[in-house]
Design a protein around this motif. Structure first.
Motif, mmCIF file in Angstrom:
data_model
loop_
_atom_site.group_PDB
_atom_site.id
_atom_site.type_symbol
_atom_site.label_atom_id
_atom_site.label_comp_id
_atom_site.label_asym_id
_atom_site.label_seq_id
_atom_site.Cartn_x
_atom_site.Cartn_y
_atom_site.Cartn_z
ATOM 1 N N GLU A 1 3.663 6.311 -12.640
ATOM 2 C CA GLU A 1 2.708 5.201 -12.631
ATOM 3 C C GLU A 1 3.415 3.875 -12.888
ATOM 4 O O GLU A 1 3.078 2.850 -12.278
ATOM 5 N N TRP A 2 4.394 3.894 -13.766
ATOM 6 C CA TRP A 2 5.153 2.676 -14.061
ATOM 7 C C TRP A 2 5.939 2.230 -12.828
ATOM 8 O O TRP A 2 5.931 1.056 -12.461
ATOM 9 N N VAL A 3 6.623 3.180 -12.178
ATOM 10 C CA VAL A 3 7.372 2.854 -10.962
ATOM 11 C C VAL A 3 6.451 2.246 -9.911
ATOM 12 O O VAL A 3 6.764 1.215 -9.301
ATOM 13 N N VAL B 1 0.836 -1.208 0.000
ATOM 14 C CA VAL B 1 0.000 0.000 0.000
ATOM 15 C C VAL B 1 0.872 1.259 0.000
ATOM 16 O O VAL B 1 0.606 2.218 -0.732
ATOM 17 N N ILE B 2 1.912 1.260 0.820
ATOM 18 C CA ILE B 2 2.689 2.479 1.055
ATOM 19 C C ILE B 2 3.879 2.640 0.110
ATOM 20 O O ILE B 2 4.090 3.711 -0.477
ATOM 21 N N GLU B 3 4.661 1.565 -0.049
ATOM 22 C CA GLU B 3 5.933 1.679 -0.755
ATOM 23 C C GLU B 3 5.816 2.090 -2.225
ATOM 24 O O GLU B 3 6.621 2.911 -2.692
ATOM 25 N N PRO B 4 4.842 1.573 -2.992
ATOM 26 C CA PRO B 4 4.759 1.995 -4.392
ATOM 27 C C PRO B 4 4.601 3.506 -4.549
ATOM 28 O O PRO B 4 5.239 4.121 -5.427
ATOM 29 N N TYR B 5 3.772 4.106 -3.700
ATOM 30 C CA TYR B 5 3.596 5.562 -3.775
ATOM 31 C C TYR B 5 4.890 6.286 -3.405
ATOM 32 O O TYR B 5 5.317 7.216 -4.106
#
Length: 230
Positions: A201-203, A95-99
């Motif tokens: 968005e890709w990251v 939930v947190i790390e991608p952002y």
């Protein structure tokens, strides 16, 4: 900076992460000090050839990164994480790390990309031998740490690091098949490509896939080995 925050920063590539802490972490990740085992200061000091003072300092650091825990009137032992705790940790990371990682886009330097590529090559080398696969965990955390520290989402960086527990990451890597490892290494290559393309968005998408796929591989291993220690 608090003791916990300082310990977290040391795990993610800071030069002042002490040698003794690193050596103890290596013993834990390799399984020489297994989950739940008690660590006696005198025995460990003798084993590492140091006095008890740096051992105590190392324990404080390792408590901060979730590697050991101090039990009142009992001593210090290696922390143990069951399958349910690992799933909670990884779903929280997803939930947190991608952002947080996506907010590093446009902020990474040429030196950062050089370091990321070098760490990826190091992980690929370690991945070739199942006997060294557990050692990927520390390199993996350093890789993620470079990106996370560059994030504009400063208020979430500490939380993100708190969820990247070295022995949990090591446990997942140790459960990977050869195919799983190749897939995980590909995710690191793709994260670098996405960051170079400055595509948030890709990251974020690659980061979430990387985390959830790692969790699902671990769960598959647990189903195949129902009596395995969680």
């Amino acid at each position: 900076m608090s003791v916990t925050e300082d310990a977290r920063s040391r795990q993610f590539g800071e030069a002042h992460w002490t040698e003794v802490s690193s050596r103890i972490l290596g013993l834990v990740i390799s399984g020489d000090l297994p989950p739940g085992s008690w660590i006696r200061e005198n025995d460990l000091a003798s084993r590492l050839g140091v006095s008890r003072t740096p051992i105590r300092e190392a324990f404080r650091e390792l408590v901060g990164v979730g590697v050991v825990e101090v039990v009142p009137r009992r001593g210090t032992r290696v922390r143990s994480y069951d399958a349910e705790e690992i799933e909670q940790i990884y779903r929280s990371r997803a939930v947190i790390e991608p952002y947080v990682m996506s907010e590093s886009v446009g902020r990474l330097t040429d030196d950062d990309f050089t370091a990321l590529t070098g760490l990826t090559d190091q992980m690929k080398s370690l991945a070739t031998d199942p006997a060294t696969r557990h050692r990927i965990a520390s390199v993996n955390n350093e890789f993620h740490g470079i990106i996370i520290r560059r994030s504009a989402a400063q208020s979430l960086i500490s939380t993100t690091f708190n969820l990247m527990i070295p022995i949990v990451v090591a446990k997942l890597f140790s459960s990977y098949s050869d195919t799983d490892v190749v897939s995980s290494m590909h995710h690191h290559d793709e994260l670098i490509a996405a960051a170079r393309a400055e595509d948030k968005e890709w990251v974020a998408a690659v980061s979430k896939t990387h985390i959830i796929s790692g969790l699902n591989r671990f769960k598959s291993m647990q189903r195949a080995r129902p009596n395995a220690d969680g």
